[in-house]
Scaffold this motif. Structure first.
Motif, PDB file in Angstrom:
ATOM      1  N   ARG A   8       0.838  -1.200   0.000  1.00 48.00           N
ATOM      2  CA  ARG A   8       0.000   0.000   0.000  1.00 48.00           C
ATOM      3  C   ARG A   8       0.870   1.246   0.000  1.00 48.00           C
ATOM      4  N   ASP A   9       0.215   2.303  -0.424  1.00 50.82           N
ATOM      5  CA  ASP A   9       0.879   3.590  -0.443  1.00 50.82           C
ATOM      6  C   ASP A   9       1.377   3.970   0.944  1.00 50.82           C
ATOM      7  N   GLY A  10       2.629   4.327   1.020  1.00 46.66           N
ATOM      8  CA  GLY A  10       3.144   4.810   2.308  1.00 46.66           C
ATOM      9  C   GLY A  10       3.360   3.749   3.355  1.00 46.66           C
ATOM     10  N   GLU A  11       3.502   2.498   2.945  1.00 48.50           N
ATOM     11  CA  GLU A  11       3.719   1.463   3.965  1.00 48.50           C
ATOM     12  C   GLU A  11       5.017   1.743   4.708  1.00 48.50           C
ATOM     13  N   PRO A  12       4.942   1.792   6.028  1.00 51.09           N
ATOM     14  CA  PRO A  12       6.097   2.232   6.817  1.00 51.09           C
ATOM     15  C   PRO A  12       7.369   1.412   6.602  1.00 51.09           C
ATOM     16  N   PRO A  61       8.325   3.450  17.097  1.00 56.29           N
ATOM     17  CA  PRO A  61       7.037   4.115  16.949  1.00 56.29           C
ATOM     18  C   PRO A  61       6.684   4.416  15.492  1.00 56.29           C
ATOM     19  N   GLN A  62       7.701   4.533  14.639  1.00 57.20           N
ATOM     20  CA  GLN A  62       7.421   4.834  13.227  1.00 57.20           C
ATOM     21  C   GLN A  62       6.592   3.753  12.561  1.00 57.20           C
ATOM     22  N   LYS A  93       4.025   2.220  13.966  1.00 57.10           N
ATOM     23  CA  LYS A  93       2.698   2.106  14.564  1.00 57.10           C
ATOM     24  C   LYS A  93       1.599   2.249  13.522  1.00 57.10           C
ATOM     25  N   GLY A  94       1.971   2.776  12.364  1.00 55.98           N
ATOM     26  CA  GLY A  94       0.968   2.953  11.323  1.00 55.98           C
ATOM     27  C   GLY A  94       0.770   1.731  10.446  1.00 55.98           C
ATOM     28  N   LEU A  95       1.390   0.618  10.775  1.00 52.78           N
ATOM     29  CA  LEU A  95       1.222  -0.596   9.973  1.00 52.78           C
ATOM     30  C   LEU A  95      -0.185  -1.128  10.135  1.00 52.78           C
ATOM     31  N   TRP A  96      -0.753  -1.585   9.044  1.00 51.50           N
ATOM     32  CA  TRP A  96      -2.053  -2.239   9.110  1.00 51.50           C
ATOM     33  C   TRP A  96      -1.859  -3.634   9.692  1.00 51.50           C
ATOM     34  N   LYS A  97      -2.982  -4.181  10.126  1.00 50.95           N
ATOM     35  CA  LYS A  97      -2.947  -5.504  10.771  1.00 50.95           C
ATOM     36  C   LYS A  97      -2.390  -6.553   9.812  1.00 50.95           C
ATOM     37  N   ASP A  98      -2.838  -6.511   8.552  1.00 43.29           N
ATOM     38  CA  ASP A  98      -2.359  -7.543   7.632  1.00 43.29           C
ATOM     39  C   ASP A  98      -0.894  -7.317   7.285  1.00 43.29           C
ATOM     40  N   GLU A  99      -0.446  -6.067   7.337  1.00 43.30           N
ATOM     41  CA  GLU A  99       0.966  -5.799   7.074  1.00 43.30           C
ATOM     42  C   GLU A  99       1.834  -6.334   8.211  1.00 43.30           C
TER      43      GLU A  99
END
Lengths: 942, 546
Positions: free
Chosen positions: A365-369, A390-391, A393-399
């Motif tokens: 996905r766009d912007g995957e950390p 902490p960077q 923390k924006g990962l999605w569950k499936d990621e």
């Protein structure tokens, strides 16, 4: 003061500095507090040693020595305590430590107050030295015991640590501890009678410095690197030193030829040359040390070096990936290595085929950390960092699941310039340890080589793929083009297209849908399980509208997951297809339909595939247009043919009629002209005959002759009259007529003649006949002709029946003349209404009666037909339209147009209703009067 | 609630601790403090888009999203309106799980102080719960911290948990905390579950006497109350049986020695050296000084809401709070927009994001729960103040906030001044009036409105006039607009009623007898309900009669 006394002073100062440093950094955690206490005890120890070494006499020295017992007892205890805390153990739970402190206090008390611990002092070369008392050994034993315990704790912890950083930290502590031990051994030597310089306090400084670094600094220089470099320096230094000494020795042995200064210069030069000559040995020595002392690192270097050379020769991506994964795993002892290619917005593993490959494939996905971080930071990333920084923390569950699921511990970015080409995912080490910074560094070096190799392989593959795509495209286009030229039948062509496209694109389903209004209907399809799907019409939804409107291909990677109408998703599931590619079919700038393919698995169609399908679609669109054109032409040709046929028939009929008419007209004209010429002499003859009859008296014979002459003149006049009417038919004088009246009148005149021939006259006249518009004289003429013909046919007598009635449909008034005469031969039936046709012997008739009757009835909007059978009789039927009825006239020319207010085009009949005032015409619908039933002989027998 | 196994995954944090990898632990729990504002916003945006994906697949989610699937934050804010609990009530009051994005781990209850609902239920997803627990642990770490990267946490640290029990959200935390780190709860969680709130507190402190205490998480008022009891001579603190235990004896002796050396009564700080205190509630800010005095350290304040989870926390400087990045997607309604929406209920106020707020401004907070929650653009009813856009001392580059008030808990006097509960707390504290408890309401006489304070004092000798004067003076100092009421408008805006001793105690017992919910045992400090006021006055009258 001797310099021996300075040693503890310097050590005291060093310890004090370290203590200050530790206090400055804060001692709010127990580990630092205990270490601070340890440093404090060291300071005391150095202070007391200093005191002892500067003591002027034995009692003073003894005093200080007793004090030394305090730090001597507590230092090992504090060391053990410190080791426990460093190992993460709770000191309050260690009873042995509590016991140790108690024992320590007891020993210190004894040392200060009795001679049991220190019985005295003695003088040595460097300072006063203690004479241990009976319990002195106990202190020594306890020192070592607790120190050993501490080392054991640390060593055990070191062995179980995974973290390289923590292991490195503990390595420093252990190294420092070794100095203390070494120093301690030297201190204990006098106990066994060996008098050596006490080294504990020096060792203590090194120990303290190392531990301070270990607990204060987060990142420490890898001890292995320190050791490796240290050993190399030591060996090189040793070699150089040895050469120097040899030089000095050699030069010194030279006979006194050279001065002392010269000897020094020579020796120095020789050493310099030796150093330069030895310098190239750095590499081999390093290599030899690595091999001996750090074999894992050495082997890894070797494998990586070989790998670097090998990968430059491989251009197949899957082969490259397999080799990389295998060799890297071998070099670093990793439990599974995976090379993930990062391409656009997906990740995939080229070395993994089949179903397992799906585990490694993923859309990014766009912007995957994680990807962003690797691209930005361009350094290795551990799974632990993904879990903690902490960077992320924006990962999605499936990621999160993906990165955990692939089981990697370390991710190495492979980048070219700013582009992340691939990721090397290393699983945990088989040894259970973490990857250390040296390995990180080595992997980073390999990464840049790998990135280039992968990029080259990708480029090669892409080029190869493009070439293959192009060849396939051209082949497909050629195949399809050939198939398109084989037939111009639209249905056949559409079926051919979908069949070939499905084959070429290896699609499960291929359809051509044609635009019809706001829907797409299937023109042709191949591959459907459910054939009824062919009947399905698709409403042009937003997505399709975009395709239709903008002419852009529509790609749906997975119909089961995409945002599509539920019905479409269900149909896709029923058919077992996932991916969809649809392209517009454009002809003359207009989109006529959609060519689409479906595949069974979720598939991301490449640009090449889209382009190929689009090309085929455009060709197909052209072919479809041609087929449609051909169909239209064919239809028109058919119509034309039919039209030509009909017109030809008409023309022929018209021609025949014309011929007939022109013949008739010509005949009529001729007859009329002849009649006109004849009329005058006939009139004269008749006149003179009359005069003769008046003027002269004739005998009976002459009178008979006169009568015969008059008869013949009448006959001739009649013939002339008929001839005249043939050429110049008279206009009907329209009146409202009761046809029964006309019949009655006619029959009244002719009945007696019929009776003369023993002809029985039967009359059946319907009293309810409607009136009609007709010329009564002309009607009478017709009736007379028909009755005369019947009389002619019944020379031996017979029955003559006249019937008047309304037809069943009510549209006609029928007047039927049936006779039981000799009948008319079949071959003559279609000629009897032709002018001058007669079966009578010459002089018995001109053959104009029926043709004139036919014309008169036609002028009245009616019809006359005949049935006849030889030997049975004949039936003549005159059918006339009643007044007010619509009349149908077959008009071949436009003469009547003025009489009609409107004319309907393409009508075979122009109709107008007959009004009282026949000069007025009203347009009416094309009216085809119901046909009369065919005549037969039944009327004869009635 | 669903029992969560305490045999959990404590290994990971504990293992890190044993390995001495404290920095990793710090990053894991408190690393959000090191985020830059763009990083913070990126996390918010990404998780919001994930949450939209989750919501679009469930019935309630589709309804909340108006049947659309916004692809960006802007589209989301444009398409989805701001909402209150009334949208959710039909589903959540029945605890309907099939309309939710996923089956919740548990259901949390919150008090219906808005007046419309007796109670409100909020589903808690597993991920949301785990994250809440981690942030509670983070706050505990921060409470023991003296700087970035520093914390004092050891296996087996003893913690007294003094917050509302399950099914309130706070009551569900202990289980998760045990999974996250091997604390020792006093009393143990399984035992505490069966006790009332008061019993739990008392038993907890009793156990702490013998076993020690490292952390306290609960209400500041409880700590202050305990401290006051110590100061007052520890009546009833001697528990039979325990005093003979060596640990207790040792602790008490040590405490007595310390207090004697400092020539003061023995205080809790003499018995326990707490590593950290985490507190929540309106009065934390007001009582922090007293907590420090009694317990030796300031409490760290945490801001949370049942529907939105943990929202923000103070750090080691005990000043303003920093938002958590991944609990809820945060939006802020500017004060003027909030006031307008209060006057025009149909008005949809505009919102700002965290990178658009300004320092010194007040906002109503709006949240969209992440990690599988259900609340979308939810107005929880709290006003906060953005105090600064960064905090230099602890080196935090994120906007800082303070809790201002509940939207409803504001008393507006003559349209001139708006008095919040917090302000009244401060006024009471600063006035020096020793009080048991208090309640305030806005009352109207004719055309004039005024603030009526109902106070139960500890000191009967204080007269009504004195109390009123002190409070009035303090309010004038604290709030200039209040001062102007008198100066400019000549108004006397304060009324005071001294309640009879034991009024609040009687009120609580009366409510308990009626089976009232824990949240409704005491009257709210800002009373808007006449019924509540009447009840309070009835208890007051009973006291007078006796």
């Amino acid at each position: 003061m001797n310099w021996h006394a300075l040693v503890p002073l310097v050590c005291l100062a060093a310890n004090a500095m370290l203590l200050t440093l530790v206090l400055t950094k804060g001692i709010y955690n127990p580990t630092r507090r205990v270490f601070a206490a340890l440093l404090g005890v060291s300071i005391l120890w150095n202070l007391f040693i200093f005191g002892m070494r500067t003591s002027p006499d034995a009692p003073t020295a003894l005093f200080w020595e007793r004090l030394v017992a305090l730090p001597a007892c507590f230092f090992p205890l504090l060391y053990y305590h410190f080791a426990l805390l460093l190992a993460g153990r709770k000191s309050s739970k260690e009873p042995i430590l509590v016991l140790a402190y108690v024992l320590g206090m007891v020993l210190v008390a004894l040392a200060l107050t009795t001679d049991l611990v220190v019985s005295g002092v003695r003088r040595t070369a460097w300072a006063w030295s203690p004479r241990p008392g009976p319990l002195g050994i106990l202190i020594a034993v306890s020192m070592y015991l607790y120190s050993l315990l501490g080392v054991l704790v640390l060593f055990r912890t070191y062995r179980h640590l995974r973290s390289h950083r923590e292991r490195n930290r503990l390595a420093y502590v252990l190294l420092g501890s070794s100095f203390i031990f070494l120093g301690g051994l030297l201190d204990l030597a006098p106990v066994v009678g060996i008098h050596v310089y006490p080294g504990t306090i020096v060792g203590d400084v090194v120990f303290a410095a190392l531990i301070t670094a270990a607990i204060l600094r987060y990142e420490l220089l890898d001890l292995k690197i320190v050791l490796r470099r240290g050993i190399v320096y030591a060996i090189l230094g040793g070699l150089t030193g040895t050469v120097y000494l040899l030089m000095i020795f050699g030069v010194g042995k030279l006979p006194g030829m050279l001065s002392g200064q010269t000897k020094t210069i020579v020796a120095a030069t020789a050493v310099g040359i030796a150093a330069i000559l030895l310098w190239p040995l750095w590499g081999p020595i390093q290599h030899w040390i690595d091999r001996l002392l750090f074999p894992a690192h050495h082997d890894a270097l070797l494998i990586v070096d070989q790998l670097g050379q090998r990968i430059t020769r491989i251009l197949q991506l899957d082969q490259l990936a397999s080799i990389v994964e295998e060799e890297i795993g071998r070099a670093f002892g990793s439990e599974g290595v995976r090379l993930l290619i990062h391409e656009d917005d997906r990740l995939w593993a080229p070395a993994v085929k089949g179903a397992r490959g799906a585990d490694w494939k993923r859309s990014v996905r766009d912007g995957e950390p994680v990807i962003g971080w690797l691209q930005r930071e361009r350094r290795p990333l551990t799974q632990e960092e993904i879990d903690t920084l902490p960077q992320f923390k924006g990962l999605w569950k499936d990621e999160i699941s993906y990165w955990r699921g692939i089981g990697s511990e370390l991710l190495i970015p492979l980048s070219i310039k700013d582009r992340l080409v691939a990721i090397l995912a290393l699983g945990p080490k088989l040894s259970g340890r973490e990857y250390d910074p040296q390995e990180h560094q080595l992997l980073s070096i390999v990464a840049s080589q790998l990135a280039i190799a992968i990029n080259n392989a990708r480029l090669y593959e892409q080029t190869d793929e493009k070439l293959r795509d192009r060849v396939a495209e051209l082949t497909a286009l050629n195949t399809i083009a050939q198939s398109l030229t084989k037939s111009l039948e639209l249905d056949e062509m559409l079926e051919s297209i979908v069949s070939h496209v499905a084959q070429v694109m290896q699609a499960r389903i291929c359809t051509i849908r044609l635009v019809e209004g706001d829907e797409l209907t299937i023109g042709a399809a191949v591959g459907y399980k459910d054939e009824s799907a062919r009947q399905h019409r698709i409403k042009i939804d937003e997505r399709l509208a975009h395709l239709i409107r903008d002419g852009e291909p529509l790609v749906i990677e997975d119909l089961w997951a995409a945002e599509v109408p539920e019905s479409r998703r269900e149909r896709a599931k029923q058919e077992g297809v996932h991916s969809f590619l649809g392209v517009p079919m454009i002809s003359k700038g207009k989109i006529i339909g959609v060519l689409s393919i479906y595949e069974e698995k979720p598939h991301r169609f490449t640009e090449g595939e889209s382009s190929l399908l689009l090309t085929i679609a455009n060709q197909a669109a052209l072919a479809i247009e041609n087929a449609r054109l051909y169909e239209r032409i064919r239809e028109h040709a058919g119509e034309l043919e039919q039209l030509v046929e009909e017109r030809t028939k008409e023309l022929k009929a018209i021609h025949a009629e014309l011929l007939k008419s022109s013949k008739l007209a010509a005949l009529g004209q001729l007859a009329s002209g002849v009649a006109h010429e004849l009329n005058n002499p006939l009139g004269a003859i008749s006149g003179y005959l009359e005069l003769l009859q008046e003027e002269m008296e004739f005998g009976p014979q002459e009178m008979e002759y006169m009568e015969r002459i008059e008869k013949r003149i009448q006959q001739a006049t009649k013939i002339v009259r008929e001839l005249k009417s043939l050429g110049m038919p008279s206009e009907p004088v329209w009146q409202v007529v009761d046809v029964n009246d006309v019949l009655e009148e006619t029959l009244t005149v002719l009945e007696w003649r019929l009776s003369l021939q023993q002809i029985e006259v039967q009359k059946e006249m319907s009293p309810d006949l409607p009136l009609m518009h007709a010329d009564p004289d002309q009607l009478e003429q017709v009736f007379i002709n028909l009755i005369a013909n019947a009389r002619q046919a019944m020379r031996e007598g017979g029955t003559f029946k006249v019937t008047s009635r309304q037809s069943r449909s009510g549209e006609w008034v029928e007047i039927i003349f049936a006779d039981t005469g000799k009948g008319i031969a079949k071959e003559h039936l279609n000629k009897i209404f032709d002018p001058f046709f007669t079966t009578r012997s010459p002089g018995k008739g001109m053959g104009l009666g029926l043709s004139v009757s036919h014309r008169i009835i036609k002028d009245h909007g009616g019809a006359i037909d005949v049935w006849s059978e030889r030997g049975r009789g004949s039936v003549f039927r005159v059918a006339l339209p009643p007044s007010g009825a619509k009349r149908c006239w077959e008009i071949r020319d436009c003469d009547e147009k003025e009489r009609c207010q409107a004319v309907r085009e393409n009508a075979d009949y122009r109709c107008w209703s007959v009004t009282e005032d026949a000069s007025q015409c009203e347009q009416c619908e094309v009216y085809r009067r119901k046909a009369l039933p065919p005549l037969d002989g039944t009327l004869l027998s009635q | 609630m669903t029992m969560i196994s305490t045999e959990g995954d404590t290994r990971s944090t504990v293992e890190l601790l044993r390995q001495g990898r404290r920095e990793k632990i710090w990053h894991k729990y408190c690393g959000f403090l090191d985020l830059s504002l763009p990083e913070f916003m990126e996390i918010q945006e990404r998780l919001l888009l994930e949450q939209i994906e989750r919501l679009k697949g469930c019935e309630l989610g589709k309804q909340l999203l108006r049947g659309q699937t916004p692809k960006s934050v802007e589209e989301f804010r444009r398409v989805v309106p701001l909402m209150k609990y009334e949208v959710y009530e039909p589903y959540l009051s029945q605890k309907q799980e099939d309309v939710l994005p996923e089956k919740p781990l548990s259901w949390a209850r919150t008090s219906g102080r808005s007046g419309e609902y007796d109670m409100k239920w909020a589903p808690v997803s597993a991920e949301f719960y785990q994250r809440s627990v981690q942030y509670i642990l983070a706050t505990l770490m921060l409470s023991s911290s003296r700087g970035k990267g520093d914390f004092s946490l050891e296996e087996g640290d003893r913690i007294l948990y003094g917050l509302a029990p399950a099914p309130y959200a706070s009551g569900q935390i202990p289980y998760g905390l045990l999974r996250e780190f091997p604390f020792r709860f006093l009393p143990p969680v399984e035992v505490a579950e069966k006790m009332s709130f008061q019993e739990r507190i008392e038993e907890g402190f009793r156990l702490a006497l013998s076993e020690g205490l490292d952390f306290f998480a609960g209400l500041s008022s409880v700590l202050v109350a305990v401290g006051q009891r110590f100061e007052g001579g520890l009546e009833g603190a001697k528990t039979p049986g325990l005093s003979r235990r060596p640990a207790v004896v040792g602790r008490v002796v040590k405490g007595l020695l310390r207090s004697k050396l400092e020539r003061r009564p023995m205080l809790p700080t003499d018995l326990w050296s707490l590593k950290g205190i985490v507190a929540g509630g309106m009065d934390t800010d007001t009582l922090r000084g007293q907590v420090r005095r009694y317990w030796g350290r300031y409490p760290i304040e945490i801001y949370a809401a049942t529907e939105l989870g943990t929202i923000a926390t103070q750090t080691w400087d005990y000043e303003d709070m920093t938002f958590f990045p991944d609990m809820s997607f945060l939006e802020f309604i500017p004060e003027e927009e909030q006031l307008r929406s209060k006057d025009e209920p149909s008005y949809q106020p505009s919102t700002l994001l965290l990178d658009e707020v300004e320092a010194g401004q007040k906002y109503e907070i709006v949240g969209t729960t992440l990690k599988g929650g259900i609340f979308v653009r939810y107005r929880v009813g709290d006003m906060i103040e953005i105090t600064a856009l960064r905090n230099a001392r602890p080196e935090i580059d994120l906007p800082q906030m303070r809790f201002y008030s509940r939207c409803d808990d504001v008393i507006d006097i003559a349209g001139f001044t708006r008095l919040t509960e917090k302000l009244l707390w401060r006024a009471l504290a600063d006035s020096g009036v020793p009080f048991v408890d208090w309640a305030a309401s806005k009352e109207v006489e004719g055309e004039r409105s005024f603030l009526h304070l109902y106070i139960e004092t500890r000191d009967d000798s204080l007269s009504h006039a004195v109390v009123k004067e002190r409070l009035h003076t303090t309010l004038k100092v604290l709030d200039s607009d209040y001062r102007h009421l008198e100066e400019l408008l000549g108004l006397d805006p304060l009324r005071v009623t001294l309640l009879s001793p034991g009024t609040f105690e009687r009120y609580m017992r009366d409510r308990q007898a009626l089976g009232a919910d824990l949240a409704h045992l005491k009257p709210p400090h800002i009373v808007s309900s006449q019924e509540v006021l009447q009840r309070l006055l009835k208890m007051h009258s009973q006291g007078l009669a006796s």
